[in-house]
Design a protein around this motif. Structure first.
Motif, PDB file in Angstrom:
ATOM      1  N   TYR C 594       0.845  -1.183   0.000  1.00 27.61           N
ATOM      2  CA  TYR C 594       0.000   0.000   0.000  1.00 27.61           C
ATOM      3  C   TYR C 594       0.884   1.238   0.000  1.00 27.61           C
ATOM      4  CZ  TYR C 594      -4.010  -2.929   1.061  1.00 27.61           C
ATOM      5  OH  TYR C 594      -5.006  -3.862   1.010  1.00 27.61           O
ATOM      6  N   PHE C 595       0.242   2.320  -0.388  1.00 26.22           N
ATOM      7  CA  PHE C 595       0.957   3.589  -0.452  1.00 26.22           C
ATOM      8  C   PHE C 595       1.603   3.935   0.883  1.00 26.22           C
ATOM      9  CE2 PHE C 595       0.791   8.252   0.093  1.00 26.22           C
ATOM     10  CZ  PHE C 595       1.698   8.599  -0.889  1.00 26.22           C
ATOM     11  N   HIS C 596       0.805   3.778   1.955  1.00 20.88           N
ATOM     12  CA  HIS C 596       1.351   4.206   3.250  1.00 20.88           C
ATOM     13  C   HIS C 596       2.502   3.302   3.695  1.00 20.88           C
ATOM     14  CE1 HIS C 596      -1.905   1.355   4.196  1.00 20.88           C
ATOM     15  NE2 HIS C 596      -1.159   1.011   5.225  1.00 20.88           N
ATOM     16  N   GLU C 597       2.457   2.064   3.265  1.00 21.94           N
ATOM     17  CA  GLU C 597       3.563   1.178   3.623  1.00 21.94           C
ATOM     18  C   GLU C 597       4.843   1.595   2.913  1.00 21.94           C
ATOM     19  OE1 GLU C 597       0.634  -2.665   4.276  1.00 21.94           O
ATOM     20  OE2 GLU C 597       1.980  -2.581   2.560  1.00 21.94           O
ATOM     21  N   VAL C 598       4.658   1.933   1.636  1.00 21.47           N
ATOM     22  CA  VAL C 598       5.832   2.363   0.878  1.00 21.47           C
ATOM     23  C   VAL C 598       6.406   3.629   1.498  1.00 21.47           C
ATOM     24  CG1 VAL C 598       6.646   3.106  -1.377  1.00 21.47           C
ATOM     25  CG2 VAL C 598       4.903   1.334  -1.204  1.00 21.47           C
ATOM     26  N   VAL C 599       5.508   4.550   1.864  1.00 18.12           N
ATOM     27  CA  VAL C 599       5.994   5.799   2.460  1.00 18.12           C
ATOM     28  C   VAL C 599       6.727   5.516   3.765  1.00 18.12           C
ATOM     29  CG1 VAL C 599       5.282   7.978   3.489  1.00 18.12           C
ATOM     30  CG2 VAL C 599       4.251   7.208   1.366  1.00 18.12           C
TER      31      VAL C 599
ATOM     32  N   MET E   1       5.425  -6.727  -0.267  1.00 15.71           N
ATOM     33  CA  MET E   1       6.072  -5.759   0.615  1.00 15.71           C
ATOM     34  C   MET E   1       7.491  -6.200   0.971  1.00 15.71           C
ATOM     35  SD  MET E   1       5.563  -2.911   2.009  1.00 15.71           S
ATOM     36  CE  MET E   1       6.591  -1.912   3.057  1.00 15.71           C
ATOM     37  N   LEU E   4      10.390  -5.019  -1.230  1.00 14.58           N
ATOM     38  CA  LEU E   4      10.626  -3.593  -1.013  1.00 14.58           C
ATOM     39  C   LEU E   4      11.413  -3.367   0.279  1.00 14.58           C
ATOM     40  CD1 LEU E   4       9.873  -0.753  -2.053  1.00 14.58           C
ATOM     41  CD2 LEU E   4       7.971  -0.826  -0.446  1.00 14.58           C
ATOM     42  N   ARG E  51      -0.258  -8.648   7.567  1.00 17.62           N
ATOM     43  CA  ARG E  51      -0.990  -7.419   7.913  1.00 17.62           C
ATOM     44  C   ARG E  51      -2.157  -7.739   8.847  1.00 17.62           C
ATOM     45  NH1 ARG E  51      -0.201  -6.766   2.391  1.00 17.62           N
ATOM     46  NH2 ARG E  51       1.211  -5.053   1.874  1.00 17.62           N
TER      47      ARG E  51
ATOM     48  N   LEU F   6      -8.058   4.979   3.285  1.00 15.72           N
ATOM     49  CA  LEU F   6      -6.880   5.020   2.425  1.00 15.72           C
ATOM     50  C   LEU F   6      -6.476   6.458   2.149  1.00 15.72           C
ATOM     51  CD1 LEU F   6      -7.264   2.171  -0.180  1.00 15.72           C
ATOM     52  CD2 LEU F   6      -5.628   2.411   1.680  1.00 15.72           C
ATOM     53  N   LEU F   9      -5.018   7.880   5.247  1.00 16.62           N
ATOM     54  CA  LEU F   9      -3.663   7.368   5.444  1.00 16.62           C
ATOM     55  C   LEU F   9      -2.686   8.083   4.524  1.00 16.62           C
ATOM     56  CD1 LEU F   9      -3.976   3.503   5.936  1.00 16.62           C
ATOM     57  CD2 LEU F   9      -2.930   5.164   7.460  1.00 16.62           C
ATOM     58  N   ALA F  10      -3.116   8.279   3.286  1.00 21.03           N
ATOM     59  CA  ALA F  10      -2.247   8.967   2.335  1.00 21.03           C
ATOM     60  C   ALA F  10      -1.925  10.367   2.848  1.00 21.03           C
ATOM     61  CB  ALA F  10      -2.910   9.032   0.969  1.00 21.03           C
ATOM     62  N   CYS F  13       0.463  10.222   5.615  1.00 25.16           N
ATOM     63  CA  CYS F  13       1.815   9.912   5.150  1.00 25.16           C
ATOM     64  C   CYS F  13       2.479  11.152   4.579  1.00 25.16           C
ATOM     65  CB  CYS F  13       1.757   8.814   4.097  1.00 25.16           C
ATOM     66  SG  CYS F  13       1.468   7.222   4.842  1.00 25.16           S
ATOM     67  N   CYS F  17       5.845  12.964   5.759  1.00 25.43           N
ATOM     68  CA  CYS F  17       6.927  13.376   4.872  1.00 25.43           C
ATOM     69  C   CYS F  17       7.264  14.846   5.093  1.00 25.43           C
ATOM     70  CB  CYS F  17       6.534  13.154   3.419  1.00 25.43           C
ATOM     71  SG  CYS F  17       6.406  11.424   3.017  1.00 25.43           S
TER      72      CYS F  17
END
Ligand code: NA
Ligand code: NA
Lengths: 157, 134, 775, 152, 115, 89, 505
Positions: C594-599, E1, E4, E51, F6, F9-10, F13, F17
């Motif tokens: 997921y996006f947040h995991e990558v971040v 995951m 990565l 997860r 989602l 969360l974005a 995040c 950052c």
């Protein structure tokens, strides 16, 4: 304080008596205890003012949340718009609060409300130095701060 | 209804968090940055914890969610105060748009003494108490 | 016998105690012990001389086939006799020579131990046991050479002797190991019975070279001869005993002993004959060139050892006979002469023959003894030395390989030795009287009895050589592959050997006449003969230290970066090699994230990178904090709440700790050059890549089921806990946790001690001497 | 001379520190069933004392701690090792968990719990030992009474 | 995951090594911190990541209902984190004392014991 | 996971950052500390979100500890500053 | 239940904890120091006797059957190592009573010593790979703390290198364990061995083998990973040096023996060949390092490195005789090296320096000390008939049998160079006359009690050396039995896991 302690004790007594150790039951116990104390407080000097605390507290929380939300919006607006509308500065706010606990409480409340940040208390504890974001109307600010302090101190008396 | 409220709380909370971070980056000096962060982040966390409380609905979880709110409200301003004070006293440069500074003249950087500015009127009536921190 | 030997060591150990009781008589008291042994050996004579042999078994380390078994045949009996008899005499002699010396007790300890070791060496049947005694003789000899230990020269000579002989000893050990493996036995008796097979074995050549190295170094063969004259730094009784009669003959003994199993091949014959002959000539040349009486004798010993080696190399029946006779003759006259040299040294206070003269009148008895022994050394009739020389010439004429060269060298050695003998006796005792540092007279009986007895035996055996027939036969038979029957007589008629003897006599007298001129002429040869190998040895020692220092500069240079880089390169090299050449990786590239995991992962990395590039310490700490918090978030995202909590608590406390510490530390400074940074970056990136590849390999490879499934199923029923991680920590793997507690406690003790304990404040108690690390 | 903490910090510390301590005990006791356990609890408790230390100074922290942090470490280690021994008494291998129910309050005591308490004490003691050693040399110069108790 | 994370952990290792190879003692310590964090994470990731299923048994049950995250590596990492904390605290203080005693921030100046 | 979560969360995040950006840029130590403090506050929210998204209530324990303890780091830094540590460090 | 399996760990742990609890009482600490190490030695001997009689002993801690819990396993090698730990611990404890300063005692010297021993014993007894890591850390942190006790400049400089490189080793170890668990899903070494045998991709096994080799190689101070050792071992108080010298690197060697016989035994042609190279280079670089030194303890430190090479050589050759030699070497070396350090401490106590150039005259003044030095020194150099000779002989014979000419040659050469170093010390310290400036300040004479406490351990260890040398057979048979066990890992696996079906839930 004695009132609060009694209330707690009653709550626990309730839990033990009912034999139901759930949190819900404890909440119920505390509520019943509060009611009982409210009933007898006129007879017991030590409990004076106990019953008023809960409504005051609730009202204070409401007031505080409103302030928090509104002021946050104001700050947020300034953040997302490119030009700066703010006029920051450090002001000295004379304190009514006398004991250190009250001072700290007030100072933290002020820190939590947007637009104001408690920097420090003077060594003689009579003045709270506050960094404020919007000093365009300083008197208004000082008044609302005083109001906040008044309401906060009410909780203790 | 609860679902909607929850979503609202989450979204608004997240937005406040984001704004706090944005403010942190955008604001011109330390103290104004702290304005952006302390409150918005506290508010954001509070809102999200309310959503958590709504979502789970069990006493134990709700208690924990309120615990988080309580703790963050207790600690965030203390941290802000401590950093702000330290930052200010060791000479954070204030933004050029700052209009007023009533503290600076009352602070002695050598002795770290912070006067109230009222001493002249009442001539230091107050005596040290034993509750004073040492 | 073994017990007697071990008791001998015990006797050595208690020598200081005896010295306390018996004082000046200790040496005589102790001499009784080898004398008794000699008597015991003499009791064996009838059997041994009849050609029989004795095997006294005694287990030691059966698992390794090491036994203390003794094998007594003619050869070992002869050596044992020499050791015990001369040993007895030397002990008596030493008691007088070193009378009143403060280290007499220590001397007795070591020389007795040496005697026992030497005895063990010649009696041992087991290769390993033989080696044990062999090395013991090296060590005891080291201690004896360095007896005057405050003298740097003595220490240096001792080290030289030890280094050469122990180095050879190690070669010998390798040789023995190969021999044992090749012959599948560690018993000399057994090995000697399978000579054919051994000589055919693939390991023959290397093992022979190793054994020869050991023997040659011990017996001071060219080019290892240089240590022996230097060993003359030892007190004279030592020289008499170790460096003439016994230890230096150990190598020769070994060659003789192994002759049946290893001898006779072309390699053996050529090597031994040539090396022996070369050693002979070298020794003789050097002997004639020196004026120090002990050095002269030492070099003539070198010459004799060369002769013995050469004879073993020739290996014919006659050669072996000559070997035995020469060995005996040499032991007798050389022992006597060394003791005489000691007397001279003791009485006159000098060792230089040119400084002495006309002592005959002052010490007549000594003069007689010296003369008899010297005549034997010179190889003149009617002494045993003459017989030895005759037989030697005879054997050389039988030599198969390089006969004429060998003969030439042997002949040269013979007449030079004659000259030496003349110098050694005529110079000090005859001619005009010269004043010496102290006024000489005949020594007490204790000092004279030894040389007199030995010289006397030379004379007796020379006059009646038939006495030795059975001994020589028995010994030579033990060395050779076939029975040897010897009939010794002083007069073999006029033959080539006699001619050679006469010629050598003439030339010898000539050399003696012109000794000073010869010496001067020979000085020119000096670099070749003595400095050559010795300089090589010294260059080697210097080289050793230089290489050692160079290595230390290169490796242990104090730069922690270099240590780290070396260590990491070691890791990279080994793991990288295995990864690329032993493993065929298959990497799974299905990234479901997921996006947040990558971040989160990105922030983690960003925090780490930021910590590297930021120029302020606390900023770096804060960046590490970001990384830590991101890791905590990773734990939250992937179902590890306990870990997340621990991580962020640890992170917080670490920041607190760092802040407390950094306050006292200097700021970052740019210290490395760009090149260094680039190099480090390369190492770092290689490491990072390796770790990634490792992880991908494991993640994409075969994965077996987990034992943790058992824990998941049983932590509630058996462990009574709902938090499986905690149940693992306090129950399943409580031992880990216990260890971890102690780690934490230890770290705390360490921190506390570092901050609060400064040795100089506490340990300033008066009794503790100060540490000096940097002086 | 800088005072240990400002008014706001000291008040906050007075409030927060008991809260954190209470919470740490909570984490400790329920650690067997929910996230928590001796380590986590010990670290929280150490954080609590650290806060107190920052607000009031080292001496004040020692005053409320009553015992020396090093004693805590020792006691914790001892508790940890001793908790492995009851198993020996009943003939099980070391570390085998023993469970006892304390009748009146219906509390399940067990060797793992004792062990976890040991962990708690060790973590707390160790962190405090380290921090107070660092702080001491940082600014306090007077001799420490605890050091005078060393018997010669 | 996981892939990565493998790359991320690789970078963490690289940064750690890079910092450890610096001459400043403080950087060395930071390098050690990065290194131990990277190693801990590596164990966690290599064992597999799950997860939303922490290894907890729901109240009143004897085992979790579905698959849960592997608790064993978590326990190992927890142990490793605490050990690393202890060791690093020691290292940090060591650096401070070394600085106080040797008075050099430059590791290249700390080579008296070797040469 | 729902879109709202989602999206939130974005947002969070991105907020993380941004906080990191401030931490990286500084310029002074207090600025970085504020960034770190904010980072931890946002994490509390994020953990709450993850708890909702995965329906795992026990994650809240992480949030509690975070809310109660993370500010200690800031206090540590402040102490450093007040004791005269260089603020531009 | 056989408590002797766990007691060698629990006793020092308990002793450490008790010492910490009574950190105020010097007398109590000194008492516990002797009692604790004595108890360790006693239980260790008990353990060895039991193992020798009954075979491999296993205790499943917490009664969790292998491979689910942590099992302590005492095979012969482990038991032997524990006995050696006990011997060294006891000797050093006695020696410490006389040599360790009050400050050191007050600041935790004795607890640290106990816990170091506990870590070492734990490492020798555990049958679990992660637990091994934990014991390594216990040992390591204890050694860190012991190393810096006193806070001298040299200690600090040495400690930084020691700490850094050892932490790198720990991390490599940890990473290897993590990867291993990811692959085979278990931590019990016996179980790992069994499961690895079923893996199809043996390449990854080799890769992991390399990681363990490097991790343990650092601990063992093998080439090119040894730098931390000569940088630090000469800096702490001598009792600490002696303790380190005897035990720490040997834990690394032990670990190499354990994993490269039990777990990574599939492709010895690759892994053990590399070990062979490492062994040779280790011997050579260590001994050359020593040749350049003129400080007593530094020479000894470098010789630890070179001797480690011999031990690894035994493992690398991987023949029964070679393993016997390796085990024998370990037994011999631990005793001898500790003893040499203890002797160096006495010399230092008498003369106040470790610098050879400033020493001298001790042969004259302290002949008994000269003898006490010669015994371990000659033994170290492999001189017969001392313990070192047999150790070296077995290894060399094994080398010859395996036709590994290169390393055998190096082993021999190194023996000679070792002798050179020992003789150098002998020359400078004992034979040479006292240099002009050497005895400038008269040091206070050794007290009677102090002297006994310092000498008794040295004499005891020297007697051990002599005993092993003169009566090598029992030690040899022990090593032989141990080698037999090591080369037949199925016995270990069966003892730990039982003969039950493979447990793969
Ligand atoms: Na670690
Ligand atoms: Na080590």
């Amino acid at each position: 304080m004695i009132g609060a302690a009694w209330n707690l004790l009653l709550g626990f007594a309730w839990v033990v008596l009912t034999g139901d150790f759930s949190g819900r039951n404890l909440l119920a116990g505390l509520l019943f205890g509060y009611l009982v104390l409210a009933l007898i407080q006129s007879q017991v000097p030590a409990l004076a003012g106990h019953a008023q605390r809960l409504p005051r507290l609730i009202m204070f929380i409401g007031f505080f949340l409103k302030e928090l939300l509104l002021a946050n919006l104001k700050v947020a607006f300034d953040i997302i718009t490119p030009p700066w509308y703010m006029k920051p500065g450090v002001i000295a706010m004379p304190l009514k609060a006398s004991n250190e606990f009250e001072i700290a409480f007030v100072a933290n409340l002020i820190s939590l409300t947007p637009g104001t940040l408690s920097l420090d208390v003077s060594d003689d504890r009579r003045v709270l130095y506050i960094h404020a974001m919007f000093l365009d109307n300083e008197d208004e600010l000082r008044r609302s701060l005083a109001e906040l302090e008044r309401r906060a101190l009410e909780l203790f008396h | 209804m609860i679902e909607l409220l929850k979503s609202g709380l989450i979204l608004v909370g997240a937005i406040f968090m984001f704004l706090a971070a944005l403010g942190l980056v955008r604001m011109p000096d330390l103290l104004t940055r702290m304005h952006a962060t302390t409150k918005a982040a506290t508010l954001g966390a509070t809102l999200i914890m309310l959503a958590v409380a709504l979502h789970f609905g069990e006493v134990a979880v709700v208690a924990r969610a309120f615990g988080v709110i309580l703790f963050i409200m207790m600690t965030a301003p203390v941290a802000a105060h401590v950093i702000g004070r330290a930052g200010y006293f060791v000479g954070a440069r204030l933004w050029s748009g700052t209009v007023k500074d009533e503290l600076r003249p009352n602070y002695d950087p050598l002795t770290h003494e912070l006067k109230s500015g009222l001493e002249t009127q009442e001539n230091a009536k107050r005596h040290p108490r034993d509750t004073d921190p040492d | 016998m073994q017990l007697a030997l071990l008791m001998g060591f015990l006797l050595a150990a208690v020598a200081p105690l005896l010295h306390r009781w018996f004082g000046g008589h200790t040496a005589r008291v102790m001499a009784a012990y080898p004398a008794l042994m000699a008597v015991w050996l003499l009791g064996l004579a009838p059997e041994i001389l009849a050609g029989e042999s004795l095997l006294l078994e005694w287990a030691w380390v059966p698992g390794l086939d090491i036994s203390l078994t003794f094998f007594i045949d003619g050869l070992s009996w002869l050596f044992a006799m020499l050791i015990t008899v001369i040993g007895t005499l030397v002990l008596v002699y030493a008691g007088e020579y070193l009378r009143g010396h403060r280290d007499l007790a220590r001397f007795l300890v070591v020389i007795t131990a040496f005697m026992m070791s030497m005895l063990g060496l010649v009696l041992a049947d087991n290769l390993v046991t033989l080696f044990v005694f062999w090395e013991l003789t090296s060590i005891t000899s080291y201690l004896l050479i360095g007896f005057n230990h405050t003298d740097p020269e003595a220490r240096k000579s001792a080290l030289q002797g030890l280094f050469v002989t122990a180095g050879g000893g190690l070669a010998l050990l390798a040789g023995f190991a190969m021999l044992g493996v090749a012959g599948d036995s560690w018993s000399l008796v057994e090995l000697n019975s399978q000579g054919e097979a051994l000589r055919e074995h693939a390991l023959y050549a290397p093992l022979l070279v190793c054994v020869l190295l050991g023997a040659f170094t011990k017996s001071a063969q060219f080019p290892f001869h240089f240590w022996l004259p230097n060993a003359m730094a030892a007190p004279t009784p030592v020289s008499a005993y170790l460096h003439s009669a016994t230890m230096v003959k150990a190598g020769v003994y070994l060659l003789a002993r192994l002759h049946p199993s290893l001898g006779g091949t072309e390699l053996w014959v050529i090597t031994l004959s040539l090396v022996g002959a070369l050693t002979m000539a070298t020794g003789a040349f050097l002997a004639i060139q020196h004026t120090n009486i002990k050095k002269q004798l030492a070099y003539s010993t070198v010459m004799a050892l060369g002769t013995l080696t050469m004879l073993l190399g020739i290996g014919t029946e006659g050669a072996l006979t000559a070997f035995v006779v020469f060995l005996l003759a040499h032991s007798l006259y050389k022992g006597a002469l060394f003791m005489v040299a000691g007397i001279l040294d003791h009485e006159t206070g000098t060792k230089d023959v040119t400084a002495m003269g006309g002592l005959r009148s002052l010490m007549p008895r000594t003069a007689v003894v010296a003369a008899v022994a010297a005549v034997s050394l010179a190889g003149l009739p009617p002494l045993l030395g003459f017989l030895g020389k005759e037989l030697m010439f005879k054997a050389v004429l039988e030599a198969e390989a390089w006969r004429w060269l060998v003969l030439l060298l042997a002949f040269t050695a013979a007449f030079l030795t004659l000259a030496v003998a003349a110098v050694v006796v005529l110079r000090p005792f005859f001619g005009e009287r010269r004043t010496t540092p102290s006024s000489p007279h005949d020594p007490p009986m204790d000092m004279l009895v030894g040389p007199a007895l030995l010289a006397g035996l030379s004379l007796v055996f020379g006059l009646v050589p038939g006495l030795l027939d059975s001994l020589v036969s028995a010994t030579a038979s033990g060395i050779g592959t076939a029975e040897v029957t010897a009939h010794l007589t002083l007069w073999y008629g006029v033959n080539l050997p006699l001619m050679l003897s006469l010629a050598s006599l003439a030339l010898g007298i000539l050399v003696f006449r012109h000794w000073d001129r010869v010496r001067a002429a020979l000085t020119r040869l000096e670099p070749l003969m003595t400095r050559g190998p010795e300089a090589g040895y010294e260059a080697m020692m210097r080289g050793l230290v230089a290489v050692a220092e160079w290595q230390t500069r290169m490796l242990q240079n104090g730069y922690i970066r270099n240590y780290l880089v070396m260590t990491l390169l070691g890791l990279l090299g080994l793991v990288g090699h295995a990864l690329f050449f032993r493993h065929s990786p298959s990497f799974p590239f299905s990234v479901d994230a997921y996006f947040h995991e990558v971040v989160t992962a990105g922030l983690m990395v960003a925090g780490a990178v930021a910590a590297c590039v930021m120029r302020s310490r606390l900023a770096a700490v804060a960046a590490v904090g970001i990384m830590g918090f991101s890791i905590a978030l990773t734990f939250v995202l992937f179902s590890a709440p306990d870990l997340a909590i621990t991580q962020l608590l640890v992170e917080t406390l670490t920041v607190i700790l760092l802040v407390l510490v950094l306050f006292r530390l200097p700021r970052f400074a740019t210290l490395s050059t760009t090149t260094e940074r680039l190099r480090d970056l390369v190492v770092a990136c290689l490491m990072g890549t390796m770790v990634t590849l490792l992880m991908l390999s494991v993640l994409g490879g075969e994965r077996l089921p987990r034992i943790s499934d058992y824990m998941v199923q049983n932590s509630q029923p058996l462990g009574h806990g709902h938090n499986i991680v905690n149940v693992i920590l306090v129950d399943f793997r409580a031992l880990d946790t216990l260890g971890e507690m102690f780690v934490l406690a230890l770290a705390a003790i360490g921190v506390y001690a570092m901050m609060r304990f400064h040795a100089e404040e506490y340990d300033a108690k008066p009794s503790a001497p100060p540490e000096r690390y940097y002086d | 001379m800088i005072k240990p903490g400002t008014l706001i910090l000291t008040v906050a510390a007075r409030l927060l520190m008991p809260l954190q301590l209470l919470f740490s005990v909570f984490l400790l006791l329920r650690g067997h069933d929910e996230p928590g356990g001796g380590f986590i609890a010990g670290l929280v408790a150490a954080g609590a004392f650290a806060l107190y230390l920052f607000a009031f100074g080292r001496r004040a922290m020692h005053a409320i701690l009553k015992v020396s942090p090093r004693d805590l470490v020792g006691m914790g280690l001892l508790l940890g090792v001793l908790s492995t021994l009851p198993a020996w008494w009943v003939g099980d291998p070391f570390f085998t968990a023993q469970w006892w129910t304390i009748p009146i309050i219906d509390f399940k005591a067990s060797t793992p719990l004792i062990f976890d308490i040991g962990v708690y004490l060790v973590v707390l003691g160790s962190v405090l030992t380290a921090i107070s050693a660092l702080i001491k040399t940082d600014h306090e110069d007077q001799p420490d009474p605890e050091e005078a108790t060393w018997n010669h | 995951m996981e892939p990565l994370m493998a790359v991320s952990i690789g970078i963490l290792f690289a940064t750690a090594i890079y910092m450890m190879l610096r001459r400043s003692i403080v950087k060395l310590v930071i390098g050690l911190m990065l290194l131990s964090n990277a190693a801990n994470l590596l164990i966690f990731v290599t064992a597999g990541m799950t997860r939303g299923a922490p290894p907890l048994v729901p109240p009143g049950m004897t085992a979790p209902e579905g698959a849960v995250a592997d608790p064993l590596p978590q326990a190992l990492v927890l142990t490793a984190i605490v050990i690393a904390f202890g060791v690093l605290s020691f290292a940090v203080v060591l650096v401070r004392r070394a600085w106080e005693i040797v008075r050099a921030d430059d590791l290249d100046k700390m080579k008296d014991t070797d040469t | 996971m729902s879109t709202v979560i989602l999206l939130s969360l974005a947002l969070m995040c991105l907020a993380l950052c941004l906080a990191f950006v401030r931490l990286f840029k500084g310029p002074s130590l207090p600025d970085r500390v504020v960034a770190l403090e904010l980072f931890s506050s946002i994490l509390v929210g994020t953990i709450g979100l993850v708890a909702i998204a995965t329906d795992v209530a026990s994650l809240l324990d992480v949030a509690i500890v975070m809310a109660l303890m993370a500010f200690m780091a800031a206090i540590g830094f402040a102490r450093f500053l007040e004791r005269g540590g260089p603020r531009d460090d | 239940m056989m408590p002797q399996v766990a007691l060698p760990i629990l006793i020092p742990l308990l002793a450490g904890a008790v010492s910490l609890v009574f950190w105020r009482s010097r007398g109590m600490q000194r008492f516990v120091a002797v009692a604790g190490t004595g108890g360790l030695l006693a239980t260790a001997i008990w353990l060895l006797a039991t193992v020798n009689r009954e075979g491999i002993l296993v205790m499943h801690m917490g009664d969790w059957q292998a491979p689910f819990g942590i099992s302590l396993v005492a095979d012969l090698l482990g038991a032997i190592m524990v006995v050696l730990t006990g011997i060294i611990g006891f000797a050093v404890a006695l020696y410490s009573l006389a040599t360790v300063g009050r400050g050191h005692e007050k600041f935790g010297y004795f607890p640290l010593m106990h816990l170091l021993l506990a870590g070492v014993a734990g490492a020798f007894l555990t049958g679990d790979i992660f637990n091994l890591y934990v014991w390594f850390e216990v040992m390591l942190v204890a050694s860190f703390a012991l190393l810096i006790l006193g806070s001298e400049k040299a200690q600090m400089e040495g400690a930084i290198k020691y700490v850094t490189l050892n932490l790198v080793s720990s991390v490599i170890f940890l990473v290897a364990v993590g990867l291993l668990y990811g692959m085979v899903g278990t931590l019990n070494m016996a179980d790992i061995a069994r499961r690895l045998a079923t893996l199809e991709d043996t390449g990854m096994v080799d890769v992991l083998a390399m990681m363990f080799m490097v991790a343990f190689g650092i601990k063992a101070a093998a080439f090119p990973l040894f730098f931390w050792l000569p940088a630090s071992y000469h800096t702490p108080p001598v009792a600490v040096s002696a303790l380190f010298a005897g035990l720490l690197t040997k834990v690394g060697v032990y670990a190499l023996y354990r994993v490269f016989t039990l777990i990574f035994n599939q492709s010895p042609g690759y892994t053990h060949e590399i070990l062979l190279w490492g062994a040779g280079l280790t011997m050579l670089s260590g001994v050359l390092g020593a040749a350049a030194q003129y400080e007593f303890r530094r020479i000894l430190s470098f010789h630890i490195v070179s001797q480690i090479g011999y031990m690894i050589l035994g493992l690398a050759l991987f023949t029964p005789l070679a393993i016997i030699g390796g085990v024998f070497y370990i037994m011999h070396h631990i005793i001898v090296k500790t003893n040499l350090f203890l002797v160096s401490g006495i010399v230092h106590r008498l003369r106040g320096t470790y610098q050879l150039k400033q020493l001298g005259g001790l042969y004259r003044s302290h002949p008994w000390l000269a003898v006490l030095f010669l015994i371990p020194a000659l033994s170290l150099a492999g001189m017969p008939p001392l313990s070192g000779f047999f150790a070296k002989f077995i290894v060399i014979r094994a080398g010859v049998e395996a036709e590994a000419w290169g390393v055998t040659f190096i082993a021999l050469l190194v023996g000679l160079l070792t002798l050179y170093s020992m003789v150098k010390i002998w020359n400078e310290v004992f034979w040479k006359a006292t240099p002009e400036d050497g005895d400038a300040d008269p040091y206070p004479a050794l007290g009677q009690r102090e002297m006994w406490l310092m000498t008794a351990p040295v004499v005891g260890l020297a007697l051990c050396t002599l005993f092993i040398g003169l009566n090598a057979e029992p030690i040899y048979s022990l090593a032989e039995a141990s080698a037999t066990e090591l080369l037949d890992p199925s016995r270990y696996i069966e003892a730990v896991l039982g003969e039950a079906e493979e447990v793969m839930p």
